[in-house]
Design a protein around this motif. Sequence first.
Motif, PDB file in Angstrom:
ATOM      1  N   ASP A   1       5.308 -31.907   6.011  1.00 49.36           N
ATOM      2  CA  ASP A   1       5.772 -33.667   6.833  1.00 49.36           C
ATOM      3  C   ASP A   1       4.641 -33.954   7.492  1.00 49.36           C
ATOM      4  O   ASP A   1       4.344 -35.534   7.581  1.00 49.36           O
ATOM      5  CB  ASP A   1       6.763 -33.335   7.653  1.00 49.36           C
ATOM      6  N   ILE A   2       3.327 -34.001   7.236  1.00 48.51           N
ATOM      7  CA  ILE A   2       1.982 -34.325   7.949  1.00 48.51           C
ATOM      8  C   ILE A   2       1.066 -35.381   6.165  1.00 48.51           C
ATOM      9  O   ILE A   2       0.991 -34.973   4.781  1.00 48.51           O
ATOM     10  CB  ILE A   2       0.994 -32.698   7.710  1.00 48.51           C
TER      11      ILE A   2
ATOM     12  N   ASN B   1       2.719 -37.721  11.108  1.00 52.75           N
ATOM     13  CA  ASN B   1       3.690 -36.402  11.722  1.00 52.75           C
ATOM     14  C   ASN B   1       5.069 -36.739  11.474  1.00 52.75           C
ATOM     15  O   ASN B   1       5.491 -37.865  12.230  1.00 52.75           O
ATOM     16  CB  ASN B   1       3.472 -35.266  13.339  1.00 52.75           C
TER      17      ASN B   1
ATOM     18  N   VAL C   1       3.334 -30.966  16.121  1.00 54.86           N
ATOM     19  CA  VAL C   1       2.581 -30.254  15.410  1.00 54.86           C
ATOM     20  C   VAL C   1       1.492 -30.526  16.879  1.00 54.86           C
ATOM     21  O   VAL C   1       0.515 -31.227  17.069  1.00 54.86           O
ATOM     22  CB  VAL C   1       1.947 -30.282  14.351  1.00 54.86           C
TER      23      VAL C   1
ATOM     24  N   PRO D   1       7.265 -35.807  17.156  1.00 61.40           N
ATOM     25  CA  PRO D   1       7.958 -36.427  15.268  1.00 61.40           C
ATOM     26  C   PRO D   1       7.448 -37.684  15.715  1.00 61.40           C
ATOM     27  O   PRO D   1       7.760 -38.405  16.651  1.00 61.40           O
ATOM     28  CB  PRO D   1       9.528 -35.921  15.435  1.00 61.40           C
TER      29      PRO D   1
ATOM     30  N   ARG E   1       1.756 -40.745  15.935  1.00 59.61           N
ATOM     31  CA  ARG E   1       0.297 -40.299  14.536  1.00 59.61           C
ATOM     32  C   ARG E   1      -0.270 -40.697  15.824  1.00 59.61           C
ATOM     33  O   ARG E   1      -1.161 -41.485  16.215  1.00 59.61           O
ATOM     34  CB  ARG E   1       0.229 -41.916  13.689  1.00 59.61           C
TER      35      ARG E   1
ATOM     36  N   ASP F   1       2.940 -25.326  14.384  1.00 54.91           N
ATOM     37  CA  ASP F   1       3.912 -26.107  14.919  1.00 54.91           C
ATOM     38  C   ASP F   1       4.696 -24.985  16.098  1.00 54.91           C
ATOM     39  O   ASP F   1       3.519 -23.780  16.735  1.00 54.91           O
ATOM     40  CB  ASP F   1       4.989 -25.842  14.160  1.00 54.91           C
TER      41      ASP F   1
END
Length: 135
Positions: free
Chosen positions: A13-14, A44, A50, A83, A86, A110
């Motif tokens: 997801d990154i 993200n 994260v 989430p 950036r 995480d």
Amino acid sequence: MNDSPAYEARTGDIVVRVRPSYLAGQSDPEGGRWVWAYQVEIENHGPAPVQLMSRFWRITDGRGVEEEVQGPGVVGQQPVIAPGERYAYASGCPLTTPSGVMEGLYQMVDPSGRAFEAAIPAFSLDIPGDRRVLN
């Protein structure tokens, strides 16, 4: 970010995006010094925040000489990226050749404490007019 081409890597997801630019004003070709700035965006796209804990860079100059750089965080920070958010920062790299390549990894964690690596794409450091594209 600047208008130079972006190099991009996705790990789960990154998404990591890098845009390098040559700094002619800080370079001294006659003295054997070429300097680049690079701007990084880390996005993200996952469901949980994260945190970027550390970085690892492999820098290869135009003669194939490698240097490894690692340490905590980036530019003195260990950012938490929520989430859908950036994180962006800028840094730089001097070389003793007029071209080179950089690539690396970010160590992320995480909320459950699970550590994972996010790839930093390989990107080319070339003086304008002598550009080569890696990806």
